[in-house]
Scaffold this motif. Structure first.
Motif, PDB file in Angstrom:
ATOM      1  N   ARG A 117       0.830  -1.212   0.000  1.00  0.00           N
ATOM      2  CA  ARG A 117       0.000   0.000   0.000  1.00  0.00           C
ATOM      3  C   ARG A 117       0.868   1.268   0.000  1.00  0.00           C
ATOM      4  O   ARG A 117       0.671   2.172  -0.811  1.00  0.00           O
ATOM      5  N   PHE A 118       1.873   1.314   0.885  1.00  0.00           N
ATOM      6  CA  PHE A 118       2.672   2.539   1.008  1.00  0.00           C
ATOM      7  C   PHE A 118       3.546   2.766  -0.229  1.00  0.00           C
ATOM      8  O   PHE A 118       3.710   3.882  -0.676  1.00  0.00           O
ATOM      9  N   SER A 119       4.108   1.671  -0.766  1.00  0.00           N
ATOM     10  CA  SER A 119       4.979   1.911  -1.926  1.00  0.00           C
ATOM     11  C   SER A 119       4.149   2.337  -3.128  1.00  0.00           C
ATOM     12  O   SER A 119       4.562   3.180  -3.916  1.00  0.00           O
ATOM     13  N   LYS A 120       2.931   1.773  -3.241  1.00  0.00           N
ATOM     14  CA  LYS A 120       2.073   2.174  -4.359  1.00  0.00           C
ATOM     15  C   LYS A 120       1.725   3.670  -4.223  1.00  0.00           C
ATOM     16  O   LYS A 120       1.789   4.439  -5.180  1.00  0.00           O
ATOM     17  N   LEU A 122       3.408   5.994  -2.758  1.00  0.00           N
ATOM     18  CA  LEU A 122       4.577   6.823  -3.070  1.00  0.00           C
ATOM     19  C   LEU A 122       4.810   6.893  -4.580  1.00  0.00           C
ATOM     20  O   LEU A 122       5.095   7.960  -5.127  1.00  0.00           O
ATOM     21  N   GLU A 123       4.642   5.750  -5.239  1.00  0.00           N
ATOM     22  CA  GLU A 123       4.879   5.721  -6.688  1.00  0.00           C
ATOM     23  C   GLU A 123       3.862   6.570  -7.428  1.00  0.00           C
ATOM     24  O   GLU A 123       4.160   7.215  -8.423  1.00  0.00           O
ATOM     25  N   GLU A 124       2.626   6.578  -6.909  1.00  0.00           N
ATOM     26  CA  GLU A 124       1.571   7.314  -7.613  1.00  0.00           C
ATOM     27  C   GLU A 124       1.697   8.825  -7.469  1.00  0.00           C
ATOM     28  O   GLU A 124       0.992   9.577  -8.134  1.00  0.00           O
ATOM     29  N   LEU A 125       2.591   9.279  -6.587  1.00  0.00           N
ATOM     30  CA  LEU A 125       2.724  10.734  -6.398  1.00  0.00           C
ATOM     31  C   LEU A 125       3.485  11.382  -7.553  1.00  0.00           C
ATOM     32  O   LEU A 125       3.561  12.604  -7.641  1.00  0.00           O
ATOM     33  N   ASN A 126       4.056  10.537  -8.422  1.00  0.00           N
ATOM     34  CA  ASN A 126       4.735  11.049  -9.611  1.00  0.00           C
ATOM     35  C   ASN A 126       5.851  12.029  -9.315  1.00  0.00           C
ATOM     36  O   ASN A 126       6.016  13.031 -10.004  1.00  0.00           O
ATOM     37  N   ASP A 127       6.551  11.744  -8.248  1.00  0.00           N
ATOM     38  CA  ASP A 127       7.656  12.609  -7.871  1.00  0.00           C
ATOM     39  C   ASP A 127       8.878  11.689  -7.784  1.00  0.00           C
ATOM     40  O   ASP A 127       8.840  10.689  -7.075  1.00  0.00           O
ATOM     41  N   ALA A 132      11.494   7.000  -5.514  1.00  0.00           N
ATOM     42  CA  ALA A 132      12.693   6.284  -5.064  1.00  0.00           C
ATOM     43  C   ALA A 132      12.491   5.761  -3.644  1.00  0.00           C
ATOM     44  O   ALA A 132      13.013   4.712  -3.273  1.00  0.00           O
ATOM     45  N   ARG A 133      11.719   6.480  -2.854  1.00  0.00           N
ATOM     46  CA  ARG A 133      11.466   6.019  -1.478  1.00  0.00           C
ATOM     47  C   ARG A 133      10.677   4.709  -1.471  1.00  0.00           C
ATOM     48  O   ARG A 133      10.770   3.929  -0.550  1.00  0.00           O
ATOM     49  N   ALA A 134       9.875   4.455  -2.530  1.00  0.00           N
ATOM     50  CA  ALA A 134       9.109   3.209  -2.602  1.00  0.00           C
ATOM     51  C   ALA A 134      10.075   2.029  -2.667  1.00  0.00           C
ATOM     52  O   ALA A 134       9.907   1.028  -1.970  1.00  0.00           O
TER      53      ALA A 134
END
Ligand code: PEP
Ligand code: MG
Length: 551
Positions: A117-120, A122-127, A132-134
């Motif tokens: 859930r958290f990595s998704k 982070l990835e969806e924030l398009n930053d 990279a934090r994901a």
């Protein structure tokens, strides 16, 4: 790509360093963490306690990796593990784990769900920074997963023969934990030259090739030629290809040996510019073990001992005796050469649970370093007393981090005097002339350098923080790295201001941030008459060579 066992096949990728090596391929095997696990659990308290324990042990492992990376590849590359350390303590993440086990899920399932859930998210924030934090979060989760499964650590291939390591990709933790002596090179299917793994490989000096595309594990053991300079991997090479490769390797070796001989020849000679300015070449260290490596690479002294290592990886404040023993060991090992011990610089990116520091909106602008020490006199005096006592055994200097005002220096001096009086009363010996210096890490300190110079014997410029605070650019944010590289002028002007001020007062100045290792700046520092440059061990010899080439 389909690879024929009989015919030579050349795969192309991006070379990370210029090295070349030949050897058998070995496919990376991740430790065999069980793919299946129980999904539900009836005892939520037990599952939470398993998770809590696994997070705690993983945090310790990450902290050890940070120290190991600091030692082997330097501060900037080690930073990734500091980020991992923060991720594992993230409250939202821990809350999600807690909620899931309360709902009857097993620790393993709770972990998988929270990470996904958290990595998704982070990835969806398009930053790019947050994406990279994901990947970092997944790396952190791998530690927790292994600990839950009772695995010791990553399988580092107990091979007796050196090999070319092949992997889909390697996480930073996996890269640092590998048994380096057995690795002739890295080949990864994916990855980019700027990934942390690539950066670590470069810093470790191991030839590496990324983005070669998938290779079937059936080729495990196949002999191959890794040419990072040309960006190729040749499997099943012909006799002629092997002969040509060996010829190139011999040429590389000759050039490397000549360069090494040249640098080693300089090792015990003072680093003096052509116009006669001597620059002391000092080492930055983050542990007592590093003293030996610093001396073996010709360090004239230690310009920065980051004393935080004595506080990290323990569950309580170290005693004065513990600090004294470590500092005395350094003082004695240096055999008369100067060692600058910096008092604790905790807070900001370095957090220690037992300090019980409050959460902050802006930790880098918050309660850190000297601010904490001056507000907790006991904590500060323990360090001052330990450094004073150890000063009887060698040439130590004391340095205060994150100074912004005269008042902080004066308060510190008052406490130092108190410690001296106490030690005298107790009949303890110390160097009465112990040199006191401050770090120039804030624009305020540089601007006030004329006044500050009258209070201390030396300055040491922490360019990592000075850059961060001058450019208002978070040093942890990789997407701001370019901004920092392109705007050095304001930082250089502040350094010059501080150098002029301390020289006028008869003191000396060093630089211990990462800029000290940037050979493009060595001439500028020589022009400012900088007296000392302090860098991590791998950069010592190259810097010494560079100084001798300066005007
Ligand atoms: C710096 O800020 O440049 C420095 C040397 O200190 P640290 O990297 O430990 O903050
Ligand atoms: Mg700093």
């Amino acid at each position: 790509m389909e690879i024929d066992h009989q015919a030579s096949t050349v795969l192309r990728g991006t070379g990370i360093s210029n090295g070349r090596n030949a050897g058998p391929l070995k496919f990376f095997q991740r430790a065999g963490v069980k793919a299946s696990y129980t999904q539900t659990a009836s005892d939520a308290a037990r599952e939470w306690s398993r998770l809590e324990q696994a997070c705690k042990e993983s945090a310790e492992r990450i902290s050890a990796l940070y120290q190991q990376a600091l030692r082997t590849v330097g501060k900037e590359e080690a930073e990734i593990f500091a980020i991992h350390g923060m991720l594992i303590e993230d409250e939202d993440f821990l809350d999600a784990l807690k909620e899931a086990v309360k709902d009857g899920k097993s620790a393993e399932l709770a972990l998988e769900e929270a990470v996904s859930r958290f990595s998704k998210m982070l990835e969806e924030l398009n930053d790019p920074y947050l994406s990279a934090r994901a990947a970092d979060l997944r790396d952190v989760a791998a530690h927790i997963r292994r600990t839950l499964a009772g695995e010791e650590a990553i399988n580092t291939h107990s091979s007796r023969e050196p090999f070319l390591l092949v992997a889909d990709d390697l996480s930073p933790s996996e890269t640092v934990m590998l048994e380096k002596s057995m690795i002739l090179g890295f080949v990864t299917f994916g990855g980019t030259p700027n990934s942390h793994t690539a950066i670590l490989a470069r810093a470790m000096g191991i030839p590496a090739l990324v983005g070669v595309g998938e290779i079937d594990a059936i080729h495990d053991g196949a002999y191959a030629l890794l040419d990072a300079a040309d960006g190729t991997l040749t499997l099943y090479p012909t006799a002629e290809e092997q002969a040509l490769f060996a010829q190139k390797q011999r040429r590389d070796d000759r050039i490397a040996q000549e360069h090494d001989r040249y640098l080693r020849g300089l090792m015990n000679k003072p680093a003096v510019t052509r116009s006669g300015h001597r620059v002391l070449i000092y080492a930055n260290i983050g542990d007592t073990d590093e003293v030996r490596a610093a001396l073996a690479n010709g360090a004239d002294g230690i310009g920065l001992l980051r004393s935080e290592f004595l506080y990290l990886g323990t569950t309580d404040y170290p005693s004065e005796e513990r600090l004294f023993t470590a500092y005395r060991e350094i003082a004695e090992a240096m055999e008369g050469r100067r060692a600058v011990i910096r008092t604790l610089d905790i807070g900001a990116d370095k957090r220690i649970p037992y300090f019980g520091l409050p959460e902050e909106e802006n930790p880098a602008l918050g309660f850190r370093a000297i601010r904490i020490c001056l507000s907790r006199e006991g904590l500060f005096k323990t360090q001052l007393r330990a450094i004073l006592r150890a000063s009887a055994f060698g040439s130590l200097s004391l340095m205060l981090p994150m100074i912004v005002s005269l008042d902080e220096v004066r308060q510190s001096k008052r406490l130092l005097e108190e410690c001296k009086e106490e030690l005298l009363r107790e009949g303890q010996t110390f160097d009465p002339e112990l040199e006191l210096g401050i770090m120039i890490e804030t624009p305020a300190a540089a601007i006030m350098s004329r006044e500050l110079a009258k209070e201390v014997s030396f300055f040491s410029v922490g360019t990592n923080d000075l850059t961060q605070y001058t450019l208002a650019a978070d040093r942890q944010n990789p997407s701001l790295a370019r901004l920092c590289d392109e705007n050095r002028e304001p930082v250089l002007r502040l350094i010059k201001m501080a150098a002029d001020a301390i020289h006028e007062s008869g003191g000396w100045i060093g630089i211990c941030g990462e800029m000290a290792a940037d050979l493009h700046l060595t001439q500028a520092f020589a022009d400012m008459r900088i007296d000392e440059l302090s860098v991590s061990v791998p950069y010592l010899l190259g810097l010494r060579g560079k100084v001798t080439e300066c005007r």
